[in-house]
Motif scaffolding. Sequence first.
Motif, short mmCIF file in Angstrom:
data_model
loop_
_atom_site.label_atom_id
_atom_site.label_comp_id
_atom_site.label_asym_id
_atom_site.label_seq_id
_atom_site.Cartn_x
_atom_site.Cartn_y
_atom_site.Cartn_z
N ALA A 174 -22.62 -29.14 -11.32
CA ALA A 174 -22.95 -30.31 -10.51
C ALA A 174 -21.81 -30.58 -9.55
O ALA A 174 -20.67 -30.79 -9.97
CB ALA A 174 -23.20 -31.52 -11.41
N ARG A 205 -20.07 -33.04 -7.27
CA ARG A 205 -20.00 -34.49 -7.14
C ARG A 205 -19.24 -34.85 -5.86
O ARG A 205 -18.07 -34.49 -5.69
CB ARG A 205 -19.32 -35.11 -8.36
N VAL A 211 -24.68 -36.33 -6.40
CA VAL A 211 -24.58 -35.16 -7.27
C VAL A 211 -25.56 -34.11 -6.77
O VAL A 211 -26.77 -34.34 -6.74
CB VAL A 211 -24.88 -35.52 -8.74
N PRO A 226 -26.85 -30.02 -7.19
CA PRO A 226 -26.75 -28.81 -8.02
C PRO A 226 -26.19 -27.65 -7.22
O PRO A 226 -26.50 -27.50 -6.04
CB PRO A 226 -28.21 -28.57 -8.45
#
Length: 375
Positions: free
Chosen positions: A64, A66, A289, A291
Amino acid sequence: MPGSTRSNAGSVRTLLLSLGLAAGLTALLTTAITLRASLAGQPQTAPLPVTTTLFQQQDSYDQALRLTGLLQARDRARLAFEVAGLLLSLSVREGEHVAPGAELAQLDTRQLHAQRAVAAADLASVEADLELARLRSERSTRLQATGAISAQDADAARLGEAALASRRQALLARLDSIDLDLEKSTLRAPYDGVVAACDVDPGTVLAVGTPVLQLVSAGPLQARIGIPAGHVAALVPGERYPLHLRSGSVAAVLSAVRADLDPRTRTALAVFDLPAGAAALDGEIATLVLPETVAARGGWLPISALLEGERGIWTVLRLGQRDDGATVAQREAVEVLHVDGNRAYVRGSLQPGQRVIADGIHRIAAGTPVQPLES
């Protein structure tokens, strides 16, 4: 006789050397037999029970990404007067909500009103003179037609009327300018908002453009987040993306992504519209967030399976077979590529399908017999 004596002496030495070697071998064999007998009489150490996990290799892992940014109001302005003057009053306080067109501050307009009164009096005087000049011009035109006055006198009367008409227009424009300054002496809210700060106090003499107060728009906020260049293409304007706020997660709509990079952060600014009613304040932090798939061959292991060695090298213990068939712990070096909660993505000398001791490795040395527990 002397030669016979030397031969006998050599034979004796050879015999003595042979006897010494035989005695040494006998003692060595005796010691080995005794040690073996003593070891045979002792009970063997039981293997340590351990839990294991299977190392499964893969070509990539997901993580993830961020990204953080700030929440800001859609509109933010430092309001100022377009004319200079003495600040007479502030009609609002910090934190107060105002509607569009509401009065925020007022300048002292006594001098402007005085100027307007003078201009209005001048206009009245000019209009009276203009009326007289108009009558004189009409009379001169009739007299010129009869030859009673010269053309020069008639032209003078006509041009006198035109001059007064021009002065009247100038005074009207002066009055319009004063009226505009009077209108601009009242600072009004350009949109529905909240007063964020008041920069000056009543009684201050202000120059043109001096900030008086700061107004931020009311309503839903926007999140402004820098996006790395490699991830900009994955964002679609109009789509919803999860944003993590102090009060929880919300689905925000991507409004736009700038087509240039910030020279300091090397990121492209993305603007997200928060839904109405989101519990957030202007200036708070928002986290996006995204992927991300990272191409790297390795596998996942629990954090408890890792032991930090010298010089930052991480090691694990895998199951191996000794020559006598016993299962023992064998040390392998690994590199930690990514950590996600209580597990780590590693690569190193481990082979796919090998079983790794999952925890308690601080009490196990390499070569220690172990007994894997049933899953």
